[in-house]
Write a protein that holds these residues in place. Structure first.
Motif, PDB file in Angstrom:
ATOM      1  N   ILE A 134     -14.369 -63.321 -54.751  1.00  0.00           N
ATOM      2  CA  ILE A 134     -14.288 -64.754 -55.051  1.00  0.00           C
ATOM      3  C   ILE A 134     -15.391 -65.158 -56.019  1.00  0.00           C
ATOM      4  CG2 ILE A 134     -14.574 -67.070 -54.068  1.00  0.00           C
ATOM      5  CD1 ILE A 134     -13.181 -66.027 -51.544  1.00  0.00           C
ATOM      6  N   ASP A 135     -16.617 -64.697 -55.759  1.00  0.00           N
ATOM      7  CA  ASP A 135     -17.749 -65.051 -56.613  1.00  0.00           C
ATOM      8  C   ASP A 135     -17.581 -64.475 -58.019  1.00  0.00           C
ATOM      9  OD1 ASP A 135     -20.551 -66.097 -56.971  1.00  0.00           O
ATOM     10  OD2 ASP A 135     -20.931 -63.962 -57.318  1.00  0.00           O
ATOM     11  N   ARG A 136     -17.202 -63.195 -58.111  1.00  0.00           N
ATOM     12  CA  ARG A 136     -17.034 -62.555 -59.418  1.00  0.00           C
ATOM     13  C   ARG A 136     -15.915 -63.214 -60.208  1.00  0.00           C
ATOM     14  NH1 ARG A 136     -15.498 -58.090 -57.704  1.00  0.00           N
ATOM     15  NH2 ARG A 136     -13.275 -58.212 -58.184  1.00  0.00           N
ATOM     16  N   HIS A 137     -14.794 -63.442 -59.545  1.00  0.00           N
ATOM     17  CA  HIS A 137     -13.642 -64.051 -60.200  1.00  0.00           C
ATOM     18  C   HIS A 137     -13.988 -65.449 -60.713  1.00  0.00           C
ATOM     19  CE1 HIS A 137      -9.415 -65.041 -60.857  1.00  0.00           C
ATOM     20  NE2 HIS A 137      -9.618 -66.168 -60.210  1.00  0.00           N
ATOM     21  N   SER A 138     -14.692 -66.223 -59.899  1.00  0.00           N
ATOM     22  CA  SER A 138     -15.050 -67.585 -60.281  1.00  0.00           C
ATOM     23  C   SER A 138     -15.952 -67.595 -61.506  1.00  0.00           C
ATOM     24  CB  SER A 138     -15.734 -68.287 -59.104  1.00  0.00           C
ATOM     25  OG  SER A 138     -16.150 -69.581 -59.475  1.00  0.00           O
ATOM     26  N   ARG A 139     -16.965 -66.737 -61.510  1.00  0.00           N
ATOM     27  CA  ARG A 139     -17.903 -66.713 -62.642  1.00  0.00           C
ATOM     28  C   ARG A 139     -17.217 -66.272 -63.926  1.00  0.00           C
ATOM     29  NH1 ARG A 139     -21.142 -62.888 -61.963  1.00  0.00           N
ATOM     30  NH2 ARG A 139     -20.768 -62.184 -59.831  1.00  0.00           N
ATOM     31  N   LEU A 140     -16.343 -65.292 -63.846  1.00  0.00           N
ATOM     32  CA  LEU A 140     -15.640 -64.819 -65.037  1.00  0.00           C
ATOM     33  C   LEU A 140     -14.701 -65.885 -65.585  1.00  0.00           C
ATOM     34  CD1 LEU A 140     -14.755 -61.129 -64.059  1.00  0.00           C
ATOM     35  CD2 LEU A 140     -16.343 -61.871 -65.835  1.00  0.00           C
ATOM     36  N   ARG A 141     -13.961 -66.522 -64.690  1.00  0.00           N
ATOM     37  CA  ARG A 141     -13.006 -67.538 -65.116  1.00  0.00           C
ATOM     38  C   ARG A 141     -13.707 -68.750 -65.725  1.00  0.00           C
ATOM     39  NH1 ARG A 141      -7.295 -67.851 -64.821  1.00  0.00           N
ATOM     40  NH2 ARG A 141      -7.289 -69.608 -63.400  1.00  0.00           N
ATOM     41  N   VAL A 142     -14.778 -69.202 -65.091  1.00  0.00           N
ATOM     42  CA  VAL A 142     -15.517 -70.357 -65.608  1.00  0.00           C
ATOM     43  C   VAL A 142     -16.106 -70.033 -66.979  1.00  0.00           C
ATOM     44  CG1 VAL A 142     -17.542 -71.818 -65.284  1.00  0.00           C
ATOM     45  CG2 VAL A 142     -16.002 -71.394 -63.363  1.00  0.00           C
ATOM     46  N   GLY A 143     -16.706 -68.848 -67.109  1.00  0.00           N
ATOM     47  CA  GLY A 143     -17.297 -68.464 -68.389  1.00  0.00           C
ATOM     48  C   GLY A 143     -16.267 -68.359 -69.494  1.00  0.00           C
ATOM     49  N   HIS A 144     -15.120 -67.805 -69.169  1.00  0.00           N
ATOM     50  CA  HIS A 144     -14.049 -67.648 -70.152  1.00  0.00           C
ATOM     51  C   HIS A 144     -13.535 -69.010 -70.609  1.00  0.00           C
ATOM     52  CE1 HIS A 144     -10.107 -65.322 -71.249  1.00  0.00           C
ATOM     53  NE2 HIS A 144     -10.758 -65.763 -72.297  1.00  0.00           N
ATOM     54  N   LEU A 145     -13.276 -69.901 -69.659  1.00  0.00           N
ATOM     55  CA  LEU A 145     -12.782 -71.229 -70.017  1.00  0.00           C
ATOM     56  C   LEU A 145     -13.837 -72.027 -70.767  1.00  0.00           C
ATOM     57  CD1 LEU A 145     -10.593 -73.360 -69.934  1.00  0.00           C
ATOM     58  CD2 LEU A 145     -11.407 -74.050 -67.674  1.00  0.00           C
ATOM     59  N   ARG A 146     -15.085 -71.888 -70.374  1.00  0.00           N
ATOM     60  CA  ARG A 146     -16.163 -72.606 -71.047  1.00  0.00           C
ATOM     61  C   ARG A 146     -16.227 -72.222 -72.529  1.00  0.00           C
ATOM     62  NH1 ARG A 146     -20.451 -72.906 -74.375  1.00  0.00           N
ATOM     63  NH2 ARG A 146     -22.132 -74.239 -73.622  1.00  0.00           N
ATOM     64  N   ASP A 147     -16.082 -70.913 -72.818  1.00  0.00           N
ATOM     65  CA  ASP A 147     -16.116 -70.446 -74.203  1.00  0.00           C
ATOM     66  C   ASP A 147     -14.934 -70.998 -74.987  1.00  0.00           C
ATOM     67  OD1 ASP A 147     -18.400 -69.052 -73.622  1.00  0.00           O
ATOM     68  OD2 ASP A 147     -17.394 -67.113 -73.393  1.00  0.00           O
ATOM     69  N   LEU A 148     -13.770 -71.067 -74.351  1.00  0.00           N
ATOM     70  CA  LEU A 148     -12.590 -71.595 -75.027  1.00  0.00           C
ATOM     71  C   LEU A 148     -12.766 -73.081 -75.335  1.00  0.00           C
ATOM     72  CD1 LEU A 148      -8.934 -70.770 -74.219  1.00  0.00           C
ATOM     73  CD2 LEU A 148      -9.617 -73.147 -74.463  1.00  0.00           C
ATOM     74  N   LEU A 149     -13.274 -73.823 -74.370  1.00  0.00           N
ATOM     75  CA  LEU A 149     -13.482 -75.258 -74.577  1.00  0.00           C
ATOM     76  C   LEU A 149     -14.493 -75.507 -75.695  1.00  0.00           C
ATOM     77  CD1 LEU A 149     -13.653 -76.543 -70.875  1.00  0.00           C
ATOM     78  CD2 LEU A 149     -11.695 -76.591 -72.445  1.00  0.00           C
ATOM     79  N   ALA A 150     -15.499 -74.658 -75.772  1.00  0.00           N
ATOM     80  CA  ALA A 150     -16.527 -74.824 -76.798  1.00  0.00           C
ATOM     81  C   ALA A 150     -15.955 -74.640 -78.202  1.00  0.00           C
ATOM     82  CB  ALA A 150     -17.662 -73.825 -76.566  1.00  0.00           C
TER      83      ALA A 150
END
Length: 206
Positions: A134-150
């Motif tokens: 859960i922790d690994r998946h959450s961090r990867l997904r948030v980081g990926h979406l954050r980069d896309l939004l940027a």
């Protein structure tokens, strides 16, 4: 979240093809049994019978049905990666389409078997592997979406990290809730409302 319990850890990690196939049979059988009989009546004996193996063989891999359900949930979480995100159009005016792709991917990852999903959400115990996943998946997904939004020119939020976290939480929780509900629901309505809500938030609409 409850602390991890070593009783929920698989007993045997397959190193050979035959052992891996046996584990896959156990997990597939468990999914059928939990849906057909419910979790309380979904005993290890029923799972072993459905998998076509002895109960002793099952216990070589898993100490109990809680460990089996926990692994099913681990796999569900690991499977929930946003596929195709790197191919999105990020030109001006494309924000709603990008958000729809995110929402559609979440729906796709949760709609295979709503009844099993409900059982996993409500009754799956928390193993160490599950907590780590859960922790690994959450961090990867948030980081990926954050980069896309940027990189998207239409995004107007003050804190990209917080925005990515909030969006994923909102989409995942509501997708889980609606698709795990045993009542008849409109997946199309879920998709459209989530897309409208997230798009307006990201554009800074007031």
């Amino acid at each position: 979240m409850p602390s991890a319990d070593r009783r929920l850890e698989p007993r045997r990690k397959p190193r050979q093809v035959r052992a891996e196939l046996t584990r896959e049979r156990i997990l597939a059988a468990a999914a059928h049994v939990f849906v057909e009989h419910g979790y309380a009546a979904g005993t290890t004996n029923r799972i072993a019978e459905r998998a076509g193996i002895s109960i002793g063989s099952l216990y070589q891999y898993y100490p109990n049905k809680d460990a089996i359900l926990a692994e099913l949930l681990v796999r569900h979480i690991d499977r929930g990666r946003w596929t195709g995100a790197d191919e999105l159009d990020l030109s001006p005016g494309s924000l709603a389409a990008a958000v729809r792709a995110l929402v559609q991917d979440a729906i796709h990852n949760h709609r295979d078997d709503p009844q099993l999903l409900r059982i996993m959400i409500e009754e799956a115990p928390r193993s160490r592997e599950l907590l780590d996943t859960i922790d690994r998946h959450s961090r990867l997904r948030v980081g990926h979406l954050r980069d896309l939004l940027a990189r998207h020119p239409d995004v107007r939020v003050r804190d990209l990290d917080m925005a990515a976290d909030l969006i994923l939480f909102t989409v995942e929780v509501n997708t889980h809730k609606v698709l795990a509900d045993q009542r008849s629901v409109s997946v199309e309505s879920l998709e459209n409302e989530l897309v409208d809500m997230v798009t307006r938030y990201l554009r800074g609409d007031r």
